[in-house]
Design a protein around this motif. Sequence first.
Motif, mmCIF file in Angstrom:
data_model
loop_
_atom_site.group_PDB
_atom_site.id
_atom_site.type_symbol
_atom_site.label_atom_id
_atom_site.label_comp_id
_atom_site.label_asym_id
_atom_site.label_seq_id
_atom_site.Cartn_x
_atom_site.Cartn_y
_atom_site.Cartn_z
ATOM 1 N N GLY A 1 -24.708 68.916 107.392
ATOM 2 C CA GLY A 1 -25.187 67.935 106.437
ATOM 3 C C GLY A 1 -26.689 67.894 106.309
ATOM 4 N N MET A 2 -27.387 68.795 107.014
ATOM 5 C CA MET A 2 -28.841 68.856 106.906
ATOM 6 C C MET A 2 -29.271 70.309 106.711
ATOM 7 S SD MET A 2 -30.294 66.012 109.585
ATOM 8 C CE MET A 2 -31.687 65.679 108.515
ATOM 9 N N ASP A 3 -30.310 70.486 105.905
ATOM 10 C CA ASP A 3 -30.834 71.818 105.618
ATOM 11 C C ASP A 3 -32.347 71.775 105.739
ATOM 12 O OD1 ASP A 3 -31.211 74.420 104.808
ATOM 13 O OD2 ASP A 3 -30.883 74.023 102.677
ATOM 14 N N LEU A 4 -32.897 72.498 106.709
ATOM 15 C CA LEU A 4 -34.350 72.542 106.888
ATOM 16 C C LEU A 4 -34.951 73.429 105.796
ATOM 17 C CD1 LEU A 4 -36.751 71.653 108.670
ATOM 18 C CD2 LEU A 4 -36.440 73.761 109.980
ATOM 19 N N VAL A 5 -35.620 72.799 104.828
ATOM 20 C CA VAL A 5 -36.120 73.536 103.662
ATOM 21 C C VAL A 5 -37.628 73.696 103.659
ATOM 22 C CG1 VAL A 5 -34.158 72.802 102.264
ATOM 23 C CG2 VAL A 5 -36.272 71.441 102.239
ATOM 24 N N ALA A 6 -38.346 72.951 104.512
ATOM 25 C CA ALA A 6 -39.801 73.046 104.502
ATOM 26 C C ALA A 6 -40.373 72.638 105.862
ATOM 27 C CB ALA A 6 -40.383 72.147 103.413
ATOM 28 N N VAL A 7 -41.414 73.352 106.284
ATOM 29 C CA VAL A 7 -42.106 73.028 107.534
ATOM 30 C C VAL A 7 -43.606 73.056 107.271
ATOM 31 C CG1 VAL A 7 -40.264 73.942 109.000
ATOM 32 C CG2 VAL A 7 -42.151 75.430 108.307
ATOM 33 N N ALA A 8 -44.333 72.254 108.043
ATOM 34 C CA ALA A 8 -45.777 72.185 107.843
ATOM 35 C C ALA A 8 -46.495 72.000 109.168
ATOM 36 C CB ALA A 8 -46.125 71.031 106.892
ATOM 37 N N ASP A 9 -47.651 72.627 109.279
ATOM 38 C CA ASP A 9 -48.523 72.432 110.437
ATOM 39 C C ASP A 9 -49.863 73.099 110.141
ATOM 40 O OD1 ASP A 9 -49.865 72.433 112.945
ATOM 41 O OD2 ASP A 9 -47.946 72.268 113.968
ATOM 42 N N PRO A 10 -50.953 72.328 110.062
ATOM 43 C CA PRO A 10 -52.260 72.915 109.769
ATOM 44 C C PRO A 10 -52.753 73.857 110.853
ATOM 45 C CG PRO A 10 -52.484 70.607 110.399
ATOM 46 C CD PRO A 10 -51.021 70.857 110.207
ATOM 47 N N MET A 11 -52.131 73.779 112.052
ATOM 48 C CA MET A 11 -52.534 74.645 113.167
ATOM 49 C C MET A 11 -51.725 75.930 113.223
ATOM 50 S SD MET A 11 -54.961 72.872 114.319
ATOM 51 C CE MET A 11 -55.352 73.809 115.802
ATOM 52 N N GLY A 12 -50.803 76.109 112.283
ATOM 53 C CA GLY A 12 -50.005 77.325 112.263
ATOM 54 C C GLY A 12 -48.683 77.182 112.990
ATOM 55 N N ASP A 13 -48.101 78.316 113.337
ATOM 56 C CA ASP A 13 -46.736 78.343 113.881
ATOM 57 C C ASP A 13 -46.676 79.298 115.072
ATOM 58 O OD1 ASP A 13 -44.013 78.122 114.223
ATOM 59 O OD2 ASP A 13 -43.503 79.453 112.557
ATOM 60 N N LYS A 14 -47.234 78.871 116.211
ATOM 61 C CA LYS A 14 -47.332 79.763 117.370
ATOM 62 C C LYS A 14 -45.987 80.055 118.017
ATOM 63 C CE LYS A 14 -48.460 76.153 120.778
ATOM 64 N NZ LYS A 14 -49.435 75.737 121.813
ATOM 65 N N PHE A 15 -44.980 79.214 117.767
ATOM 66 C CA PHE A 15 -43.659 79.432 118.357
ATOM 67 C C PHE A 15 -42.691 80.144 117.416
ATOM 68 C CE2 PHE A 15 -45.143 75.584 120.715
ATOM 69 C CZ PHE A 15 -45.185 76.161 121.971
ATOM 70 N N GLY A 16 -43.132 80.468 116.212
ATOM 71 C CA GLY A 16 -42.249 81.150 115.267
ATOM 72 C C GLY A 16 -41.132 80.272 114.760
ATOM 73 N N VAL A 17 -41.418 78.985 114.579
ATOM 74 C CA VAL A 17 -40.412 78.020 114.162
ATOM 75 C C VAL A 17 -39.965 78.237 112.722
ATOM 76 C CG1 VAL A 17 -40.023 75.562 113.699
ATOM 77 C CG2 VAL A 17 -41.196 76.268 115.795
ATOM 78 N N ALA A 18 -40.900 78.612 111.856
ATOM 79 C CA ALA A 18 -40.639 78.668 110.420
ATOM 80 C C ALA A 18 -39.587 79.694 110.036
ATOM 81 C CB ALA A 18 -41.934 78.951 109.664
ATOM 82 N N LYS A 19 -39.527 80.804 110.749
ATOM 83 C CA LYS A 19 -38.633 81.918 110.402
ATOM 84 C C LYS A 19 -38.915 82.382 108.977
ATOM 85 C CE LYS A 19 -35.094 80.861 113.817
ATOM 86 N NZ LYS A 19 -33.657 80.637 114.094
ATOM 87 N N ASP A 20 -37.980 82.194 108.056
ATOM 88 C CA ASP A 20 -38.190 82.681 106.693
ATOM 89 C C ASP A 20 -38.860 81.656 105.786
ATOM 90 O OD1 ASP A 20 -36.033 80.991 106.770
ATOM 91 O OD2 ASP A 20 -34.873 82.077 105.254
ATOM 92 N N LEU A 21 -39.267 80.502 106.324
ATOM 93 C CA LEU A 21 -39.936 79.488 105.526
ATOM 94 C C LEU A 21 -41.452 79.657 105.564
ATOM 95 C CD1 LEU A 21 -37.951 76.300 106.664
ATOM 96 C CD2 LEU A 21 -37.663 77.569 104.521
ATOM 97 N N GLU A 22 -42.100 79.280 104.492
ATOM 98 C CA GLU A 22 -43.567 79.288 104.454
ATOM 99 C C GLU A 22 -44.084 78.138 105.308
ATOM 100 O OE1 GLU A 22 -47.250 78.604 101.263
ATOM 101 O OE2 GLU A 22 -45.148 78.584 100.586
ATOM 102 N N VAL A 23 -45.154 78.378 106.072
ATOM 103 C CA VAL A 23 -45.770 77.323 106.860
ATOM 104 C C VAL A 23 -46.757 76.586 105.960
ATOM 105 C CG1 VAL A 23 -47.112 76.717 108.901
ATOM 106 C CG2 VAL A 23 -45.507 78.622 108.989
ATOM 107 N N LEU A 24 -46.396 75.375 105.568
ATOM 108 C CA LEU A 24 -47.221 74.593 104.654
ATOM 109 C C LEU A 24 -48.383 73.938 105.401
ATOM 110 C CD1 LEU A 24 -44.257 72.967 102.677
ATOM 111 C CD2 LEU A 24 -45.617 74.980 102.044
ATOM 112 N N PRO A 25 -49.468 73.611 104.693
ATOM 113 C CA PRO A 25 -50.672 73.135 105.378
ATOM 114 C C PRO A 25 -50.684 71.661 105.745
ATOM 115 C CG PRO A 25 -51.093 73.342 103.027
ATOM 116 C CD PRO A 25 -49.715 73.884 103.266
ATOM 117 N N ASP A 26 -49.918 70.808 105.024
ATOM 118 C CA ASP A 26 -50.026 69.367 105.268
ATOM 119 C C ASP A 26 -48.810 68.625 104.736
ATOM 120 O OD1 ASP A 26 -50.410 69.268 102.480
ATOM 121 O OD2 ASP A 26 -52.585 69.400 102.708
#
Length: 329
Positions: A27-52
């Motif tokens: 019932g949930m779909d992770l469609v967007a992720v954001a972090d101005p410091m980037g993604d050091k753990f590779g959380v985003a996978k195929d999603l773009e890392v948004l800035p804010d």
Amino acid sequence: MSVLRAGLIGLGAMGRHHARVIRETPGMDLVAVADPMGDKFGVAKDLEVLPDVDALIAAGIDTALVAVPTVYHEKIALKLAEAGVHTMVEKPIAATVEEGKRVAEAFQAAGLTGAVGYVERCNPAIIALRQRLEAGDLGQVYQILTRRQGPFPARISDVGVVKDLATHDIDLTSYVAGSTYSSIAAHTTHRSGREFEDMVVATGQLANGIIVNHVVNWLSPFKERLTLVTGERGAFLADTMNNDLTFYENGTMPTQWDAVAAFRGVSEGEVTRYAIEKREPLRVEQERFRDAVNGTGTEIVTMTEGVKTLEVIEAILESAGTLKTVTLS
């Protein structure tokens, strides 16, 4: 049930776990992720890392999980409320009580689901403990003690042990007791050379008369997460690190040894370790948030409760600074 479009801001130590759980929650779909410091753990996978948070909102989300440092909670949460996004904020709700009140009021005024991520309420041992207390298995509750100790977590830089760890114990104590705090007295110490406290001992009383004690630090070379509830029929010991619940029953056998029999108290009785369902607390927390958003559940930690907990946390720090007991409304 329609699938909720979920966003996550903060891809650090907690954010990476939230991302995994959101992806695994029906019932949930992770469609967007954001972090101005980037993604050091590779959380985003195929999603773009948004800035804010603005970019996160622009992605068209129904819900958001805020897992950024506490100092940024208010700013981000208020933007999400304004955008009409149901939100869960990692504990504590904000850096100060006043900030927390503004966040809670914004979500209430917007008619949105607002929750605070106190994951210990979803621990199997605490769930089972609460159920047995509500069923009256312990009778009248006299006292609640908690111990939360372990090594220093390098990920923490913006708060001390009170706001990072003791906040869990304040929330779960109110939860299992079904009562708010009426007074608190505390001592803290600084031993690690950091700006913030790294040890605290707090003693208080709840509005329903139960006395409480909390020992919390991150300077111990071992990990311990215990909640001990003592009442008229014995004591429950919840080990939230190992997800175990044990009942120590008051004894009923007469004592023949005069030196012990003269003591007007209880004696040792049967000890029962319960078999309980052990589900990942973070997954239970996410499911409860999903259900609250969908109007099919109410078991979240509300933002109003989050503010109440923060009031106790600030009272602990005030007491430690003034060496006086603080009374709470």
